[in-house]
Design a protein around this motif. Structure first.
Motif, PDB file in Angstrom:
ATOM      1  N   ALA A  29      21.804  12.611  53.915  1.00 64.53           N
ATOM      2  CA  ALA A  29      23.091  11.991  53.590  1.00 64.53           C
ATOM      3  C   ALA A  29      22.984  11.176  52.299  1.00 64.53           C
ATOM      4  N   PHE A  30      21.889  10.461  52.151  1.00 65.90           N
ATOM      5  CA  PHE A  30      21.660   9.668  50.940  1.00 65.90           C
ATOM      6  C   PHE A  30      21.578  10.567  49.707  1.00 65.90           C
ATOM      7  N   ALA A  31      20.820  11.643  49.813  1.00 69.07           N
ATOM      8  CA  ALA A  31      20.678  12.558  48.687  1.00 69.07           C
ATOM      9  C   ALA A  31      22.037  13.144  48.294  1.00 69.07           C
ATOM     10  N   GLN A  32      22.832  13.490  49.268  1.00 69.94           N
ATOM     11  CA  GLN A  32      24.153  14.053  48.984  1.00 69.94           C
ATOM     12  C   GLN A  32      25.047  13.004  48.340  1.00 69.94           C
ATOM     13  N   GLU A  33      25.037  11.797  48.887  1.00 69.36           N
ATOM     14  CA  GLU A  33      25.873  10.709  48.358  1.00 69.36           C
ATOM     15  C   GLU A  33      25.498  10.358  46.918  1.00 69.36           C
ATOM     16  N   PRO A  38      17.571  17.012  47.407  1.00 69.22           N
ATOM     17  CA  PRO A  38      16.770  16.558  48.549  1.00 69.22           C
ATOM     18  C   PRO A  38      15.275  16.814  48.372  1.00 69.22           C
ATOM     19  N   GLU A  39      14.924  17.831  47.595  1.00 70.93           N
ATOM     20  CA  GLU A  39      13.506  18.145  47.383  1.00 70.93           C
ATOM     21  C   GLU A  39      12.780  17.001  46.685  1.00 70.93           C
ATOM     22  N   VAL A  40      13.529  16.177  45.943  1.00 72.66           N
ATOM     23  CA  VAL A  40      12.921  15.004  45.311  1.00 72.66           C
ATOM     24  C   VAL A  40      12.333  14.107  46.393  1.00 72.66           C
ATOM     25  N   LEU A  41      13.078  13.933  47.474  1.00 73.59           N
ATOM     26  CA  LEU A  41      12.586  13.107  48.583  1.00 73.59           C
ATOM     27  C   LEU A  41      11.454  13.807  49.324  1.00 73.59           C
ATOM     28  N   VAL A  42      11.559  15.107  49.522  1.00 74.20           N
ATOM     29  CA  VAL A  42      10.524  15.868  50.219  1.00 74.20           C
ATOM     30  C   VAL A  42       9.189  15.740  49.497  1.00 74.20           C
ATOM     31  N   ALA A  44       8.407  13.188  47.392  1.00 73.75           N
ATOM     32  CA  ALA A  44       8.118  11.791  47.033  1.00 73.75           C
ATOM     33  C   ALA A  44       6.889  11.299  47.780  1.00 73.75           C
ATOM     34  N   ARG A  45       6.189  10.372  47.130  1.00 73.36           N
ATOM     35  CA  ARG A  45       5.005   9.759  47.727  1.00 73.36           C
ATOM     36  C   ARG A  45       4.936   8.306  47.296  1.00 73.36           C
ATOM     37  N   LEU A  46       4.191   7.505  48.009  1.00 72.55           N
ATOM     38  CA  LEU A  46       4.071   6.087  47.673  1.00 72.55           C
ATOM     39  C   LEU A  46       3.084   5.835  46.548  1.00 72.55           C
ATOM     40  N   ALA A  47       2.074   6.646  46.463  1.00 72.88           N
ATOM     41  CA  ALA A  47       1.046   6.498  45.431  1.00 72.88           C
ATOM     42  C   ALA A  47       0.545   7.899  45.077  1.00 72.88           C
ATOM     43  N   PRO A  48       0.042   8.058  43.858  1.00 71.51           N
ATOM     44  CA  PRO A  48      -0.392   9.394  43.435  1.00 71.51           C
ATOM     45  C   PRO A  48      -1.429  10.044  44.335  1.00 71.51           C
ATOM     46  N   ASP A  49      -2.265   9.239  44.982  1.00 75.47           N
ATOM     47  CA  ASP A  49      -3.318   9.821  45.813  1.00 75.47           C
ATOM     48  C   ASP A  49      -2.925   9.931  47.286  1.00 75.47           C
ATOM     49  N   MET A  50      -1.649   9.715  47.592  1.00 80.73           N
ATOM     50  CA  MET A  50      -1.171   9.822  48.971  1.00 80.73           C
ATOM     51  C   MET A  50      -0.381  11.117  49.144  1.00 80.73           C
ATOM     52  N   LEU A  51      -0.260  11.549  50.384  1.00 82.00           N
ATOM     53  CA  LEU A  51       0.537  12.726  50.685  1.00 82.00           C
ATOM     54  C   LEU A  51       2.019  12.450  50.465  1.00 82.00           C
ATOM     55  N   SER A  52       2.741  13.497  50.159  1.00 83.08           N
ATOM     56  CA  SER A  52       4.192  13.413  50.007  1.00 83.08           C
ATOM     57  C   SER A  52       4.851  13.259  51.373  1.00 83.08           C
ATOM     58  N   LEU A  53       6.173  13.107  51.366  1.00 84.95           N
ATOM     59  CA  LEU A  53       6.911  13.078  52.625  1.00 84.95           C
ATOM     60  C   LEU A  53       6.601  14.327  53.440  1.00 84.95           C
ATOM     61  N   ALA A  54       6.617  15.492  52.794  1.00 85.07           N
ATOM     62  CA  ALA A  54       6.290  16.736  53.506  1.00 85.07           C
ATOM     63  C   ALA A  54       4.896  16.641  54.126  1.00 85.07           C
ATOM     64  N   GLY A  55       3.944  16.124  53.402  1.00 86.73           N
ATOM     65  CA  GLY A  55       2.584  15.981  53.910  1.00 86.73           C
ATOM     66  C   GLY A  55       2.511  15.042  55.100  1.00 86.73           C
ATOM     67  N   GLN A  56       3.310  13.983  55.080  1.00 86.70           N
ATOM     68  CA  GLN A  56       3.319  13.043  56.209  1.00 86.70           C
ATOM     69  C   GLN A  56       3.842  13.733  57.472  1.00 86.70           C
ATOM     70  N   ALA A  80       1.670  26.929  59.035  1.00 85.52           N
ATOM     71  CA  ALA A  80       1.414  26.855  57.595  1.00 85.52           C
ATOM     72  C   ALA A  80       2.049  25.579  57.050  1.00 85.52           C
ATOM     73  N   ASP A  81       1.381  24.941  56.133  1.00 84.62           N
ATOM     74  CA  ASP A  81       1.931  23.735  55.494  1.00 84.62           C
ATOM     75  C   ASP A  81       2.730  24.168  54.264  1.00 84.62           C
ATOM     76  N   ASP A  82       3.879  24.800  54.500  1.00 86.55           N
ATOM     77  CA  ASP A  82       4.653  25.356  53.387  1.00 86.55           C
ATOM     78  C   ASP A  82       6.091  24.837  53.336  1.00 86.55           C
ATOM     79  N   GLU A  83       6.328  23.690  53.945  1.00 82.69           N
ATOM     80  CA  GLU A  83       7.672  23.130  53.955  1.00 82.69           C
ATOM     81  C   GLU A  83       8.034  22.542  52.592  1.00 82.69           C
ATOM     82  N   THR A  84       9.196  22.933  52.075  1.00 84.47           N
ATOM     83  CA  THR A  84       9.634  22.458  50.765  1.00 84.47           C
ATOM     84  C   THR A  84      11.024  21.830  50.781  1.00 84.47           C
TER      85      THR A  84
END
Length: 168
Positions: A29-33, A38-42, A44-56, A80-84
């Motif tokens: 909803a936020f991405a649409q508003e 939405p892939e930007v959020l998918v 996104a990560r807190l730090a370069p060496d951390m997993l992205s939202l998808a990874g979490q 498979a870890d192929d969620e985008t």
């Protein structure tokens, strides 16, 4: 009061995934508003060496299904870890929760005492099912749920503590 490994794990995982699903709804909803892909959020990560939202989300899934399988002495389903996309992440959650729902409570008989071997980069770790669940599984599961929440919050998604607690 006695709590079984099933009671400590499956309901906690199911609730965590329900919370995560609502967080993803708010992210969409936020991405649409805000007219954000939405892939930007998918990704996104807190730090370069951390997993992205998808990874979490993937690690939450792997932790939950792996724990259930190890505690009952079977093999975990492999995804498979192929969620985008956010839809892909929701599908991963649905597959994971369907697997968790398929594990009969009776299969957890003896799980607290069962020896669990976890293969890690540093070697094999062996512990009782009880110790595995309490000292590795639950902390790991909630670490990734908390980090997914933090990634979304850090990127402006309007979520708060009550969302994390599943109270909204």
């Amino acid at each position: 009061m006695s709590i079984t490994p099933h009671e400590l794990s499956i309901p906690a995982f199911q609730r965590g995934f329900a919370v995560l699903s609502k967080l993803l709804d708010k992210a969409e909803a936020f991405a649409q508003e805000k007219n954000i892909k939405p892939e930007v959020l998918v990704n996104a990560r807190l730090a370069p060496d951390m997993l992205s939202l998808a990874g979490q989300v993937q690690r939450m899934s792997d932790t939950a299904k792996g724990a259930a399988a190890r505690l009952i002495g079977t093999d975990s389903p492999s995804f498979a870890d192929d969620e985008t996309t956010l839809s892909d992440l929701r599908a991963r959650i649905e597959k994971t929760t369907a697997y968790l729902a398929s594990v009969p409570e009776a299969a957890f008989e003896g799980a607290a005492e069962r020896t669990v071997v976890l293969k890690t980069r540093g070697g094999e770790l062996s512990s009782s099912g009880k110790d595995y669940l309490l000292t590795f599984v639950l902390p790991n599961f909630y670490f990734h749920l908390t980090t997914a929440y933090a990634i979304l919050r850090h990127n402006g998604v309007p979520v708060g503590k009550l969302d994390y607690l599943g109270r909204t």
